[in-house]
Design a protein around this motif. Structure first.
Motif, PDB file in Angstrom:
ATOM      1  N   LEU A 152       0.836  -1.205   0.000  1.00 55.72           N
ATOM      2  CA  LEU A 152       0.000   0.000   0.000  1.00 55.72           C
ATOM      3  C   LEU A 152       0.872   1.257   0.000  1.00 55.72           C
ATOM      4  O   LEU A 152       0.594   2.222  -0.715  1.00 55.72           O
ATOM      5  CB  LEU A 152      -0.923   0.015   1.226  1.00 55.72           C
ATOM      6  CG  LEU A 152      -2.120  -0.934   1.208  1.00 55.72           C
ATOM      7  CD1 LEU A 152      -2.847  -0.899   2.558  1.00 55.72           C
ATOM      8  CD2 LEU A 152      -3.105  -0.580   0.087  1.00 55.72           C
ATOM      9  N   ASP A 174       2.095   2.295  -3.136  1.00 54.51           N
ATOM     10  CA  ASP A 174       1.030   2.864  -3.955  1.00 54.51           C
ATOM     11  C   ASP A 174       0.606   4.252  -3.438  1.00 54.51           C
ATOM     12  O   ASP A 174      -0.392   4.810  -3.891  1.00 54.51           O
ATOM     13  CB  ASP A 174      -0.165   1.891  -3.937  1.00 54.51           C
ATOM     14  CG  ASP A 174      -1.224   2.242  -4.971  1.00 54.51           C
ATOM     15  OD1 ASP A 174      -0.848   2.648  -6.094  1.00 54.51           O
ATOM     16  OD2 ASP A 174      -2.423   2.127  -4.656  1.00 54.51           O
ATOM     17  N   GLY A 175       1.325   4.783  -2.454  1.00 55.19           N
ATOM     18  CA  GLY A 175       1.025   6.125  -1.963  1.00 55.19           C
ATOM     19  C   GLY A 175       0.092   6.198  -0.769  1.00 55.19           C
ATOM     20  O   GLY A 175      -0.296   7.296  -0.341  1.00 55.19           O
ATOM     21  N   PHE A 176      -0.252   5.061  -0.196  1.00 53.55           N
ATOM     22  CA  PHE A 176      -1.148   5.022   0.966  1.00 53.55           C
ATOM     23  C   PHE A 176      -0.384   5.523   2.200  1.00 53.55           C
ATOM     24  O   PHE A 176       0.679   5.019   2.536  1.00 53.55           O
ATOM     25  CB  PHE A 176      -1.614   3.584   1.173  1.00 53.55           C
ATOM     26  CG  PHE A 176      -2.817   3.414   2.049  1.00 53.55           C
ATOM     27  CD1 PHE A 176      -4.101   3.429   1.513  1.00 53.55           C
ATOM     28  CD2 PHE A 176      -2.676   3.206   3.422  1.00 53.55           C
ATOM     29  CE1 PHE A 176      -5.218   3.243   2.315  1.00 53.55           C
ATOM     30  CE2 PHE A 176      -3.790   3.021   4.231  1.00 53.55           C
ATOM     31  CZ  PHE A 176      -5.071   3.041   3.675  1.00 53.55           C
TER      32      PHE A 176
END
Lengths: 468, 468
Positions: free
Chosen positions: B231, B234-236
């Protein structure tokens, strides 16, 4: 945390977990009063709106991408934000993440727990997989609400100070929902509680940094609760006293746990109908003050420019949660900032998703934000969390000080939303995210309000999309 | 739990989480001393044995079934117990469950943390997906060990009293491992820590009931840690102070946390090589007494019948964990029962998987079990958890009382296993579970010992199976 006098030791043979699990396993549709069923349908439709509103939100789409790359390419359960299908675990995960994003999903005051976000993702995913009826779905949801609310009340205020109850109690609520749809025996339901409780997690630390953990908490509470029940159906054993045991949830994560709350009037008190709908798209801790301020503004026909400052008289929990956010940097963080919420109320009379999205950093809102102060109030704090009283003192530029008060904010059980208001809210939320077209929304609403009469729960979004 | 003076508030701008995350993100193979690399390879091979030993175990197979029905039908990562392939999330989950079942996976004394069970499942799954080199795999594993051990030490004894540190600290260790293989920036690594820490879970409550949660803890620590890193890639966003923050892990789950431990001599002290191998297939808390008793028996050529009773002088943690099990009902529970372990030592001189499986409920073992008592010992407790001293008093039927003592149980860093002993242990474990044939085992061992020279980590079991 290491010694909690009120939790049971091995010797006292406490059995609250067992009693609660047995209740959840044995709950039948016939035993649920008519008004509880009707309110649960309202909560279901309200949840659909919140979930569809999550479409396009960065953290939600991130979790959806994870589910796509990690899970199967197809399956029996529906991801509402895009109509795709996968295994129940991943559908529950993504729908759980989506439901909590715009901060308009329901909340139970006494437990400070958001049941819909973790209960309905599981209920829908498993009902779709099993071909269960609408009655079964609603029964499983009520099991989840009754269980989760009581666990939230049991874990108490000390828990909520550090832990996001919706993540922790929510994992067991999700397990209860899944276990009921899987028709687990009371013994297996207790196993599911054990596996869910030992995976229960969620800390408030993320809030100060405007991090994305809130969506992760609801996603994983739903997914892990579902997993716990599926494992239990396969014979996987869990602790028998995971809630009240000497090394259970309360022992580790609470210092004021009250085991009696776990079994409080099971089957007589229907905690489900105590759940509040969220009218404003902000943290529930801001709603009482928002409604009290709105009341003063409407009654006195005030313009925002006439207000010099506002004092919100609040309970300690509001200060604990909202105090972390001073200068909100994101829409989501703004929903946890009392100043921003009261500013938006003053200018627009309603703090909805569009108002936040468009105005939270506008100059007048930022200026008004600085005029708002929270102060601890003994009366409000004593009533909390059973009642969420709103009290504000509004200091005007002409020197007058006006006082506002609401005893039940809009959406609370004594001031609940009508079906028409819930439909309107859903339409607004779907329009906000662009998840569905107008005709699709009407089709979805038409189906959703009749969920109880469905012999087999079918597709929700897919059906609407096909029909549109 | 609600106020932990030693944890930092928002105002103090503590940054231990950030320093630790930066270390994990920047760790390179070249910076790791040669002996640390060699020991890590030993730990890797030892882990393979423990994981293969989990084949056929009911809770492990249950989690494997869940993974099969919930995850994709194929993928880049290998499930070791059956050679099937799936996504890294599910491979990490099943391998994490399998590694911890027979209680012979490694343990770090000072943190009371089992690193291999949560670190290597993630390292292998992601290395296989990414086509990473053996050097990359080992580097990522060292990152996981260094991070997890320091978090376990930081959370302290109060944490371990209620929480299974391998489940909690292990989730962040798994994230560090995954984050390193994904080449996360320091900022993204901190995000991964935040998401992992807010999902960290695992309570000891299951132990009294002989429930299956221990496998669930390692399975989900590995899977959730991997998810947190994916995550983050993915930039979370995650909390920036998830470990030491005012509403972080220690605030919620410890009352004696020491933030300085988080960053203790990073890059100078290699905590990885402090890890102990488990020689006996039992809870590590039983090993010091087991070795001390064995020493007395060997030196005095005692027969079990000559022993009237044994007093094991132990640290409080041993009483906390082992005290829950009085009459073990399962093999797994027997491994947490001091009486059973010392009985098996007296009769067989070694408490391995076969000895437990065949004899834990045999009449002589049950009878001997009742002659064993644990008593708190000040010296042992003061040395713990840095040193795990074993002290026993052996009362003989002829009236004599003999005293035994070991300062470093077999497998501890100063008394470690040789590569030949590790290979022998793996062969025994694989034979026990029947996971692979003899030729396959030799092929696997041959590959595994040369992991560092692999340019692309390939299949582990599949390769062996194909070659056999």
């Amino acid at each position: 945390m290491t010694s909690t006098p009120s939790t049971a030791s091995a010797d006292t043979q406490s059995n609250q977990s067992e009693v609660l699990a047995t209740f959840a396993a044995n709950l039948s549709f016939e035993r649920i009063p008519r008004d509880v069923v009707e309110r649960t349908v309202n909560l279901y439709v309200d949840w659909l709106g919140s979930t569809l509103a999550g479409k396009g939100a960065r953290p939600v789409e991130s979790i959806a991408r994870f589910a796509r790359t990690t899970g199967p390419a197809d399956g029996p359960a529906e991801v509402l934000i895009d109509g795709s299908r996968t295994s129940p675990f991943f559908a529950a995960m993504v729908n759980g993440a989506a439901a909590h994003f715009v901060e308009q999903d329901d909340v139970h005051n006494g437990s400070v727990f958001h049941p819909a976000a973790v209960v309905f993702p599981v209920a829908l995913a498993l009902a779709q997989q099993l071909g269960a009826s609408g009655e079964e779905l609603i029964t499983a949801a009520v099991a989840g609400y009754e269980v989760g609310i009581r666990i939230g009340e049991f874990l108490g205020r000390s828990h909520y100070k550090v832990f996001h109850t919706t993540g922790t109690a929510g994992t067991v609520a999700a397990a209860a929902t899944a276990g009921r749809l899987l028709k687990l025996s009371p013994v297996a339901m207790l196993d599911a509680f054990g596996s869910a409780g030992t995976q229960a997690a969620g800390l408030w630390e993320f809030l100060r940094d405007a991090a994305d953990s809130k969506q992760l908490h609801t996603a994983m509470a739903a997914a892990n609760g579902l997993m716990a029940a599926q494992l239990a159906a396969d014979g996987f054993k869990g602790a028998k006293h995971i809630l009240e045991g000497a090394k259970g949830m309360a022992a580790g994560m609470s210092s004021d746990a009250d085991p009696a709350r776990l079994v409080d009037r099971l089957g007589e008190r229907w905690a489900t109908v105590e759940t509040s709908f969220k009218y404003h798209a902000a943290c529930r801790h801001t709603h009482p003050a928002a409604d009290a301020l709105l009341d003063v503004i409407v009654k006195n026909k005030l313009k925002p420019q006439e207000i010099e400052r506002v004092v919100a008289h609040v309970h300690q929990g509001a200060i604990d949660v909202l105090g972390a956010v001073v200068k909100p940097q994101t829409v989501h963080q703004a929903k946890f900032n009392m100043g921003t919420v009261l500013a938006i109320i003053s200018y627009y009379g309603y703090a909805g998703v569009n108002e936040f999205e468009q105005h939270f950093l506008a100059d007048p809102i930022v200026a008004f934000r600085g005029k708002v102060e929270m102060v601890y109030d003994v009366e409000v704090d004593r009533a909390y969390p059973v009642r969420w009283i709103g009290k504000v003192s509004v200091h005007l530029t002409d020197g007058r000080v006006l006082h506002g008060r609401v005893d039940e904010p809009k959406g609370d059980p004594g001031n609940t939303l009508s079906r028409e208001e819930i439909s309107t809210k859903l339409r607004q939320l779907v329009k906000f995210s662009g998840a569905l077209g107008e005709a699709e929304v009407e089709h979805l609403l038409n189906d959703a309000w009749r969920i109880v009469s469905q012999e087999r729960v079918g597709r929700v979004v897919g059906h609407a999309a096909v029909a549109a």
